[in-house]
Each structure stands twice: as structure tokens, then as C-alpha cells.
Design an enzyme around this catalytic site. Structure first.
Site, short mmCIF file in Angstrom:
data_model
loop_
_atom_site.label_atom_id
_atom_site.label_comp_id
_atom_site.label_asym_id
_atom_site.label_seq_id
_atom_site.Cartn_x
_atom_site.Cartn_y
_atom_site.Cartn_z
N SER A 206 1.15 -1.42 -0.13
CA SER A 206 0.20 0.19 -0.05
C SER A 206 0.43 1.10 0.04
O SER A 206 0.80 2.51 -0.04
CB SER A 206 -0.97 0.25 1.62
N LYS B 100 -6.82 4.10 8.91
CA LYS B 100 -5.84 4.73 7.66
C LYS B 100 -6.89 6.39 7.98
O LYS B 100 -5.76 7.12 8.06
CB LYS B 100 -5.50 4.17 6.47
#
Length: 794
Positions: A682, A725
């Protein structure tokens, strides 16, 4: 030495205490001396051969430092024949008994015992009564010797003429297996006749016991075989105790155990095993170690709740009220728990999927399980699985092992006292394995609703029904949970809390709890909203609320000190108080500082503790076009870095980056917090942005954070952990987040308040990322700074 002489010269004697023996006149006894007073007695005598001491027996052999109250006051004077020192700790001594005595008074207790004694007379040797008693004693003693050949006395020794009748008494008592108390009674007898009477009674009693034993042996002889030997010995012992009227109550205890087993309503298979084991237990000698093992095994059968259960409260309104009262937010989780209860009510049983609450530490996973138990009206038990590496801790040990016991599941059912508790399997992701077995394999049977109704613990060795138990597991991550075990559980994800949620949790739960815990009242301490906001923003950075609770405890402790010192009766916490109590702010928004120079981009990462910001730094140094990666990166992240570099090289001409920038320099990409392992795809988008920023010398916007997997074609692929996140970006002061277009479906999981505070942009290509991330986007670059792809030459 005559009695008269001894009385004159030994009215005061040092006293030696024996634990479990009696010395008689004329007997020679070896003694090992190791206690302090006894050693000091020996060391105080210069010439051991001329030393005469008093030897008495203790009432309780376990007393290490006996006082006069712990001793029998009748004993025998002894002469030390031999004294050998064995190292520094003990003496080996040989003592010969001389005369009987009775202690009149103790003169001292330290450094060793000293007493004034009176020697006892043995007159009456010419009396006709003495002759008659001697004849009876000899006859009984001969019978005893003939019945017990192992006695170290011969019949001829008994028939010999003794210089004094008392010598026969001392000979018999030295070898006779009677108690210390009975021997002391003979030793303190008042005269010879009394001594002979007591000895004759003891000998005749032993003879009678032996005769009864022989009669019992003849009665059971026809039943005797190799497998019944222990049973016969036990029966003999009971018969002897019955004749003596000295049963110890063991039969009553076993009858009580049998009654408990019957009341417990064991299943048919378990009842058969318990009945067989109880029958076997009755034939085992009580002092045998096997007796304790068998008795403990049956105690488990009697104490386990085979059928005892609590009645479920399936009122959904009540369950919703309990969950809302004890937990703020977590609406998705609470809705799923209520749905689970609703289905259970319709099915009239609790069979169904095993729930697994997955989320970072401190978000309330364990307390949710406790709330479910409270809502249902069930008992709650928590099983900590962190670090469990032995399969036997789940499934139990077999009874053939010393110290065997059931596994954690059966043990907690016994503690709960019901067969349908709520059992919280905490930290199921921390299970490990080694040469002793894999505990996750044992958990497969426990957590499978189709087969856990016949769960077999190795210790019980019979099926136990776990289908009525409501299992709720917790984990910080699913990465370490084996696939077969994960397949048996339904995952319910708990993400971190937003700032608003933390404020409400602190107001409703944490602050009132800490106020009560520190003996204060709500009137004595006041924390306004501004102070609480500052504590959350500047002194905590976590997905859960554990650190927030600790900071609230710090404040309450300081207020408690002031109240006790009577500096004030109540206190409203101010900014000055906060800095004095907690120190300066621990966390400050660092995105501006970290990204003020080109080559630094802010990424968003997911960890087991929730989301976090990740500052990726890129630098170029003179070299030969190599790439350096630091920060303890995993293989997947290293591959993402290579993809990002290839993407930069592929688009270099398009963005006006000279080829020499790669050929004459080494590119170094670093992930700070190098002590923490990092992996995953990611960060690909962030690495690409950092490299473009470095090579174009354009800073990345300080208020932008991004996540996504980059491909060689310039596409942005979806990643996981979006909610965590985004919340981490919100905590870090970020204003705009860039997410992959295919993660738009995760938008519904992000709290509404976070969506209002953040600008969330979905991107599908890398050029879109650069438009939003760089302070000067590519669309605003001067046209001469980019060059078109050169035409092909024919």
C-alpha cells in the site's frame, strides 16, 4: 552406677530430644544429630565418654525447636559411647541407656535444654506378683515372636533369666511396634509391677490383632488371586480397624462423593466411567499415590456442570440497552450482536457462528464480550490465549502424566458452574506452537459448532458437550490465525475511535470511573471540553482509549493530592495544571515539518494497533544508478519500491526529468522508525510521489496523505484497512486523503464526522495522485519543462 549414686551426681542433666524414638535402659541406639540445641549440647562436653545425658521423646515429631511443653517428661539417662562428626552439619552418635528418670523442672532452654531429674526406682523384684506377671509376659512374648518371625528377638532370648525383670520389659519394648506415647507410659510407670502390667497389656494386644488378621486371611483365602491382592489387604485393614473401633471416616467420604456424582446427572458414558472408577477407588489403599489420582479424577466429574445451566434473557431491548450503556459508538458491532441474539431466540438454541472481534488494542473487544454475557444473564469467563504453545493447555493432559489436569476450556467451565457460559477467547491471534503440539489444531474442534458437542478433553477421556457455550474470540489481526481456524469464525471488525467518539467515551465512562477509583467526587474535579480536547490531541495518539484513561488517572491523582493536603476542596483543571501534571505536549502535527522539503511524502499505514502515518523520505546521492532501501522492509514493500522506481524512469521524459539524474546518482528511499518491520504493497503510491517530488524539486503538500498499490501501467489498486488509515490521518492533522477509486465501497465504514472534517479524493491513476499531492501540480508546470515523446524515426 547405682541409683543412689546417679541421683547424687546427676540431679541436673542436659536433655537431648528425639523425634520419633524412645531410649530404654540397657538398649544401644544410633542417633543422627543435626538440630542446633542438640549440636550445642555435644559441643559443650569436652569428654564424651564420661558424659551422661537425659534422653526424652517429643510429643510432635514435626516441631523443629522443641520447648519443655513439646516434650514427654519421662525419659532415660544415656551414656555417649561414640561420637562422630559428619561434616559441618551433623553428628553420628551411639547412646547406651542407663536408668529411667522423670523431669522435675527445666533449669534452662538456651543454648541447650537442662533439667533437674529424679531417677525412678525398680524395686519389688522378689514379689510373687512380679513372678506371676513375668511368667505371663514371657508366654505372650513367645507367642508374638512365633507369629512375627521378622522381629529381631528369639524365643530363647525371652526364656533366659534376667538379672532384673525390668530388662525383659526393655528388650520387648525396644523391638515392639507400638506408638511412642505407649512406650513413654511404660517408661514413666510407678514401680516394677505397674511397668510389667502395661507391657503385658501391649504385648497381648499385638497378639490379639495378629490372631484376628490370621482369621481374616483364612476367610478371604478362597477369593485371593493376583489381581485381588490390594483389595484383600485393604479389607484386612478395615477389619482390623473395625475390631479396634478405629474407622477413619473414609467410607463416609466416598459415600458423599458417590452421592455428588448421582446428583450431577452425568451423561450415560460419563456415568459408566465414574461408576467404574469409584468401584476401583474403594479397593485402593488410602495412603497410596494412586488413591489421590483417582480421587481427584472423580472430583472433577462431580464438580463439572454437565447439565446445570442458566436461563437466557433474550429480550433484545434489554440487550441493546446494556450494550449502549456500556459502549459508546460501535454501532455496526452492536447491531451484529443483537442480530445474533435474535436468531438464537428464533432457533431456541445458541448454535451458530463463532464471533471473532478483530481490532486494535483498547477499543473494547473484551468488555463487549462481558456486556453480551450480562445482557444474556450468563456467567462470563475469560481465557487468555496469548503465548499458549502447548496443545495440552487446550485439550488437557492424559491421566498417565504426573500432575495431569484438564485444559483451559474445561477448567473455566468448572469455574463458571454452568454448561452455557460466555467464554471469551482473548488474543486468539497470539497462539503459537512448538514440539509439544499445535494449540490452534485443538481449537478447531472447540470452535466448530458441528462437532464441539462431543469435545473430548484428554484428562476426562469422555465427550463433553460444548455446544451450549457461547464462544467469542478477540484478535488484533487475522494474519497470524491459520486459515482453517479463521474459517470457523465470523469476523466483526472494530476500528479506532474518532476524536468525537473519544470525547464521549471519556465523558461517559473513563473520567467517572477514574474519579470513583481515586476516592473523589464529580464536584471535586472538573475537566472542561477544551482541556479534554487537548489531552486527546496532544497527549494521546492511539486507536483505542487506554492511554486516554491513564492520562485521566494522572489528573485525578494530582487533584487527590491537593484535596488531601487541603490546598483546595474542588478543582477545575486548567492549561497550566495540565502541563504541570502531564508535561509538555507529546504529540504535535508534524506533517508540515516533515514534508517541507522535496522528496518526502506522507503515507497511511495499518498496524495491529490501528492506523498510523508513514513519512517516506527519498534522497539522491552521487553514484551509479542504484537504489538503496532502508527501514527494515519486507519483500513485498521492496518490490513496491522497485515498481515505483520503474514507473519514475518510464515517465521521466514526460515530466522533464533528465536521464543523468538516474545514471549519475543513487536513489535512497528510507522509511523512518527503522526498528519496526514494515511490509505490504500500500506504500507504492507514496514512494512514487516522493521520488517525483525529489527529482522535480517540488515539495509534497503538507496536508495530504495517501495510500494505494501502484502498478507498472500507472494504475492505483485498492488496499485494506481504509477506516483505520483515514482515522490516523485525521489524528495527524491531515486535511486531504487520497484513496484508490476501488476503495470507494469502504466509504460507508468511515464515521460521518471524519468525512465532514476530511476531503477524501478517490484516484485511479498515478498522474491524478500527482495533481492532488504536489504543491505545484503537473498541469501547472511550464510547458518547456515537459517534452513530448519523440516521434519514431523511419
Amino acid at each position: 552406677m547405682s541409683n543412689k549414686e546417679a541421683q547424687a551426681s546427676h540431679t541436673q542433666l542436659p536433655i537431648l530430644a528425639l523425634r520419633n524414638a524412645v531410649l530404654f535402659p540397657g538398649a544401644v541406639m544410633p542417633v543422627v544429630i543435626g538440630r542446633g540445641k542438640s549440636k550445642r549440647l555435644l559441643e559443650s562436653r569436652e569428654d564424651h565418654r564420661t558424659t551422661v545425658i537425659g534422653v526424652v521423646a517429643q510429643k510432635d515429631k514435626s516441631v523443629e525447636n522443641p520447648t519443655p511443653e513439646d516434650l514427654h517428661w519421662a525419659g532415660c539417662t544415656g551414656q555417649l559411647i561414640k561420637v562422630l562428626k559428619n561434616g559441618k552439619e551433623t553428628y553420628h552418635v551411639v547412646i547406651r541407656g542407663v536408668d529411667r528418670f522423670k523431669i522435675k523442672a527445666f533449669e534452662q532452654e538456651e543454648p541447650f535444654l537442662m533439667a533437674e531429674v529424679e531417677l525412678l526406682s525398680e524395686a519389688g523384684a522378689e514379689d510373687h506378683q512380679v513372678d506371676a506377671l513375668m511368667r505371663s509376659l514371657r508366654e505372650s512374648a513367645v507367642d508374638l515372636v512365633n507369629m512375627v518371625p521378622e522381629l529381631q528377638i528369639k524365643a530363647s532370648d525371652i526364656q533366659d533369666e534376667f538379672e532384673h525383670p525390668s530388662r525383659l520389659v526393655y528388650l520387648l519394648l525396644t523391638h515392639l511396634g507400638v506408638s511412642v506415647e505407649e512406650k513413654v507410659e511404660v517408661l514413666e510407670a510407678d514401680g516394677l509391677v505397674d511397668m510389667l502390667n502395661k507391657t503385658l497389656q501391649l504385648v497381648m494386644q499385638q497378639v490379639e490383632i495378629l490372631r484376628i488378621s490370621q482369621r481374616i486371611s483364612s476367610e478371604v483365602k478362597g477369593e485371593l488371586n493376583k489381581s485381588q491382592r490390594e483389595y484383600m489387604l485393604r479389607k484386612q485393614l478395615k477389619a482390623i480397624q473395625r475390631e479396634l473401633g478405629d474407622l477413619d471416616g473414609e467410607g463416609d467420604e466416598l459415600a458423599e462423593l458417590e452421592e455428588r456424582l448421582l446428583k450431577n446427572e452425568l451423561p450415560e458414558d460419563a456415568q459408566k466411567i465414574a461408576t467404574k472408577e469409584l468401584k476401583r477407588l474403594r479397593s485402593i489403599q488410602q495412603g497410596s499415590p494412586e488413591y489421590t489420582v483417582s480421587r481427584t479424577y472423580l472430583e472433577w466429574f462431580a464438580d463439572l456442570p454437565w447439565t446445570t445451566q442458566t436461563e437466557d434473557n433474550l429480550d433484545l431491548a434489554h440487550a441493546q440497552e446494556v450494550l449502549d450503556t456500556e459502549h459508546y459508538g460501535l454501532q455496526k458491532v452492536k447491531r451484529r450482536l443483537v442480530e445474533f441474539l435474535a436468531v438464537s431466540k428464533l432457533k431456541a438454541d445458541m448454535r451458530g457462528p463463532i464471533l471473532c472481534l478483530v481490532g486494535p488494542p483498547g477499543v473494547g473487544k473484551t468488555s463487549l464480550g462481558r456486556s453480551v454475557a450480562e445482557a444474556l444473564g450468563r456467567k462470563f469467563q475469560r481465557v487468555s490465549l496469548g503465548g499458549v504453545r502447548d496443545e495440552a493447555e487446550i485439550r488437557g493432559h492424559r491421566r498417565t502424566y504426573i500432575g495431569a489436569m484438564p485444559g483451559k476450556i474445561i477448567m473455566n467451565l468448572k469455574k463458571a458452574g454452568t454448561c452455557n457460559p460466555v467464554i471469551m477467547l482473548d488474543e486468539v491471534d497470539k497462539l503459537t506452537h512448538d514440539w509439544r503440539g499445535d494449540p490452534t489444531a485443538a481449537m478447531l474442534e472447540v470452535l466448530d459448532p458441528e462437532q464441539n458437542d462431543t469435545f473430548v478433553d484428554h484428562y476426562l477421556d469422555t465427550p463433553y458437550d460444548l455446544s451450549k457455550v457461547l464462544f467469542i474470540a478477540t484478535a488484533n489481526t487475522t494474519d497470524t490465525i491459520p486459515a482453517p481456524l479463521l474459517d470457523r469464525m465470523e469476523l466483526i471488525e472494530l476500528s479506532g475511535y474518532t476524536h468525537e467518539e473519544k470525547v464521549n467515551i471519556a465523558r461517559r465512562h473513563l473520567i467517572p470511573k477514574q474519579i470513583v477509583a481515586h476516592g473523589l467526587t464529580e464536584q471535586q474535579v472538573t475537566i472542561n471540553d477544551d482541556i479534554l480536547d487537548k489531552v486527546i490531541a496532544a497527549y494521546t495518539r492511539e486507536a483505542g482509549v487506554r492511554t486516554l484513561e491513564r492520562r485521566a488517572a494522572d489528573v485525578c491523582r494530582r487533584v487527590a493530592v491537593g484535596v488531601v493536603k487541603e490546598e483546595y476542596s474542588e478543582r477545575e483543571v486548567t492549561d497550566e495544571d495540565l502541563e504541570e501534571i502531564l508535561g509538555g505536549p507529546r504529540y504535535m502535527p508534524e506533517t508540515v515539518e516533515r514534508t517541507e522539503r522535496p522528496g518526502v511524502a506522507t503515507g497511511m499505514a495499518w498496524t495491529r494497533a490501528g492506523g498510523d502515518l508513514l513519512f517516506i523520505e527519498a534522497a539522491k546521492v552521487p553514484g551509479k544508478g542504484k537504489m538503496r532501501l532502508t527501514g527494515q522492509l519486507g519483500d513485498v514493500m521492496k518490490e513496491s519500491a522497485q515498481i515505483a522506481l520503474s514507473m519514475v524512469e518510464a515517465t521521466a521524459q514526460e515530466y522533464g526529468i533528465e536521464r543523468s539524474a538516474f545514471e549519475d546518482n543513487d536513489l535512497h528511499v528510507h522509511f523512518p522508525a527503522g526498528g519496526i518491520p514494515k511490509d505490504g504493497p500500500s506504500a507504492g503510491v507514496t514512494m512514487y510521489t516522493a521520488l517525483i517530488s525529489l527529482l522535480k524539486d517540488i515539495p509534497v503538500r503538507a496536508d495530504v496523505a495517501m495510500t494505494g498499490e501502484a502498478t507498472l501501467r500507472g494504475l492505483v489498486l485498492p488496499v485494506g484497512g481504509i477506516k483505520d488509515k483515514v482515522l490516523a490521518a485525521l489524528r495527524g492533522g491531515v486535511k486531504k486523503v487520497l484513496l484508490p477509486e476501488k476503495n470507494r465501497r469502504d466509504l460507508r465504514d468511515i464515521p460521518e464526522s471524519a468525512q465532514q472534517e476530511l476531503e477524501i479524493v478517490f484516484v485511479s491513476r498515478m498522474d491524478e495522485v500527482l495533481e492532488h499531492a504536489l504543491e505545484t501540480p503537473p498541469s501547472a508546470w511550464p510547458k518547456d519543462s515537459t517534452s513530448a515523446v519523440p516521434p519514431a524515426v523511419a
